[in-house]
Design an enzyme around this catalytic site. Structure first.
Site, PDB file in Angstrom:
ATOM      1  N   ASP A   1       8.181 -75.694 -41.687  1.00 56.17           N
ATOM      2  CA  ASP A   1       9.239 -75.255 -40.767  1.00 56.17           C
ATOM      3  C   ASP A   1       9.538 -73.758 -40.858  1.00 56.17           C
ATOM      4  O   ASP A   1      10.337 -73.251 -40.080  1.00 56.17           O
ATOM      5  CB  ASP A   1      10.551 -75.993 -41.078  1.00 56.17           C
ATOM      6  CG  ASP A   1      10.483 -77.470 -40.742  1.00 56.17           C
ATOM      7  OD1 ASP A   1       9.527 -77.871 -40.044  1.00 56.17           O
ATOM      8  OD2 ASP A   1      11.370 -78.218 -41.172  1.00 56.17           O
TER       9      ASP A   1
ATOM     10  N   LYS B   1      25.449 -73.645 -54.005  1.00 53.81           N
ATOM     11  CA  LYS B   1      26.647 -73.351 -53.207  1.00 53.81           C
ATOM     12  C   LYS B   1      27.750 -72.701 -54.063  1.00 53.81           C
ATOM     13  O   LYS B   1      28.824 -73.273 -54.264  1.00 53.81           O
ATOM     14  CB  LYS B   1      27.166 -74.626 -52.534  1.00 53.81           C
ATOM     15  CG  LYS B   1      26.174 -75.207 -51.547  1.00 53.81           C
ATOM     16  CD  LYS B   1      26.698 -76.446 -50.853  1.00 53.81           C
ATOM     17  CE  LYS B   1      25.682 -76.983 -49.866  1.00 53.81           C
ATOM     18  NZ  LYS B   1      26.131 -78.211 -49.185  1.00 53.81           N
TER      19      LYS B   1
ATOM     20  N   ASP C   1      14.220 -71.038 -40.964  1.00 53.81           N
ATOM     21  CA  ASP C   1      13.778 -72.426 -40.973  1.00 53.81           C
ATOM     22  C   ASP C   1      14.041 -72.962 -39.570  1.00 53.81           C
ATOM     23  O   ASP C   1      15.190 -73.083 -39.142  1.00 53.81           O
ATOM     24  CB  ASP C   1      14.586 -73.203 -42.016  1.00 53.81           C
ATOM     25  CG  ASP C   1      14.230 -74.683 -42.060  1.00 53.81           C
ATOM     26  OD1 ASP C   1      13.795 -75.230 -41.030  1.00 53.81           O
ATOM     27  OD2 ASP C   1      14.415 -75.312 -43.113  1.00 53.81           O
TER      28      ASP C   1
END
Length: 364
Positions: free
Chosen positions: A110, A163, A219
């Site tokens: 991707d 994160k 992506d």
């Protein structure tokens, strides 16, 4: 050298297009997405390419075998009977990846960027570690797993922070790697993640490095990102002065960055651009406005239609005075009737839309 492309499974994020073709065969910039990667690997001296697939492998084999002679490469298909994640496919293809001592590239199918394979290989050889990750900078690192480097080193990775709440860095894994064959020995033949299992172990052993990617990266596995990636790709072509782009001197080009297959037909008084891709045998009527969109092979956009931030699938028809926007995606052989408005519609193949779709929805 060798390369492995993680093709994966059903491509659900890019539906309805992947109901017709496996995602790597969907055209990006008027050629199959995976061909961008095959061409770049071959240009970097790669002679053996493994495609790790677990969905409709027979279609992939038929489509890609012709590239072997074209690029003087050998393409091997490693077919998973069950999804093996991002690390398991390396073990499954060990016979190719470990057939000599040379390192090999790994990338997700991707990913679209200016693939830095030659520079990456040179950097990898220079540090002597087992693995190198290509890293890209992001504006909001709190959404990603962030790479943290060891102090006073050139790219040596200490750990990953998922994160992060507080700023620890702005570089993330770009989904492109170069690995020594010894890394395969660290992987078991089971569903396993190279990002969550293999790389942390390599980092702990001081054998994992990162290489900064220059230029664009995306992506493109989801429609909104497919469109954003198309904009980045076309902008990159423009910066390079690529002759693939339609000259801005054409009266219908508005804002530049327009890529049109030579077989497409463009009507009178159109305004096309910026950031538009038009595929083979497409017919654009008179007075059409196209902006930030992809029109795939064999489609027709009739007079005075407006298409913005949308993907028109193969052999589809957009009616006169119709309007598509809001990341609308038409599957194969979809018809949008005259004067119909579609906002964020995801329309499955072989459907006819005769009434307005005012809020994003899936049309089955």
């Amino acid at each position: 050298m060798k390369g492995l492309i993680l093709v994966g499974g059903y491509g659900t994020r890019l539906r309805p297009l992947t109901l017709t073709l496996p995602k790597p065969l969907v055209e990006f910039g008027n050629k199959p997405m995976i061909l961008h990667q095959v061409e770049s690997l071959a240009a970097a001296g790669v002679t053996d390419i493994v495609l790790a697939v677990n969905y409709r492998p027979e279609i992939m084999v038929a489509a890609l075998k012709k590239y072997e002679e074209m690029y003087n490469i050998t393409i091997t298909f490693s077919v998973e009977t069950e999804p093996l994640g991002t690390a398991g496919p390396l073990k499954l293809a060990a016979d190719v990846l470990q057939k000599d001592d040379s390192p090999f590239f790994v990338l997700n199918s991707d990913i679209i960027c200016d693939y830095p394979f030659l520079q990456l290989a040179e950097f990898h050889r220079s540090h002597g570690g087992e693995a190198t990750i290509v890293a890209t900078k992001v504006e909001e690192p709190s959404k990603y797993g962030v790479i943290v480097h060891k102090p006073n080193t050139i790219g040596q990775i200490d750990r990953f922070v998922e994160k992060p709440v507080e700023f620890v860095g702005n570089r993330i894994n770009a989904g492109i790697y170069i690995l020594n064959p010894s890394v395969v020995d660290r992987i078991e033949l089971r569903p396993t993640s190279i990002e969550k299992e293999t790389f942390p172990t390599l980092a702990k052993d001081g054998s994992l490095y990162s290489f900064d990617l220059e230029g664009y990266w995306m992506d493109v596995g989801q429609p909104k990102d497919f469109l954003s990636g198309t904009c980045l790709y076309l902008s990159s072509l423009a910066k390079k002065g690529s002759k693939l782009l339609t000259p801005t001197t054409e009266e219908f080009v508005h804002g530049g960055n327009v890529l049109i297959d030579p077989s497409a037909k463009i009507g009178n008084n159109c305004r096309i651009g910026p950031n538009v891709t038009i595929g083979p045998n497409v017919v654009i009527g008179d007075g059409v406005r196209l902006q930030r969109c992809v029109i795939l092979q064999g489609s027709r956009v009739r007079d005075h239609a407006w298409v913005k931030s949308s993907i028109v699938g193969w052999n589809s028809t957009v009616g006169r005075w119709a309007r598509l926007e809001g990341v609308t995606v038409l599957g194969d052989d979809v018809t949008v009737a005259d004067e119909v408005y579609v906002n964020g519609g995801s329309v499955l193949p072989h459907k006819t839309i005769t009434s307005n779709i005012e809020t994003p929805s899936i049309i089955m």
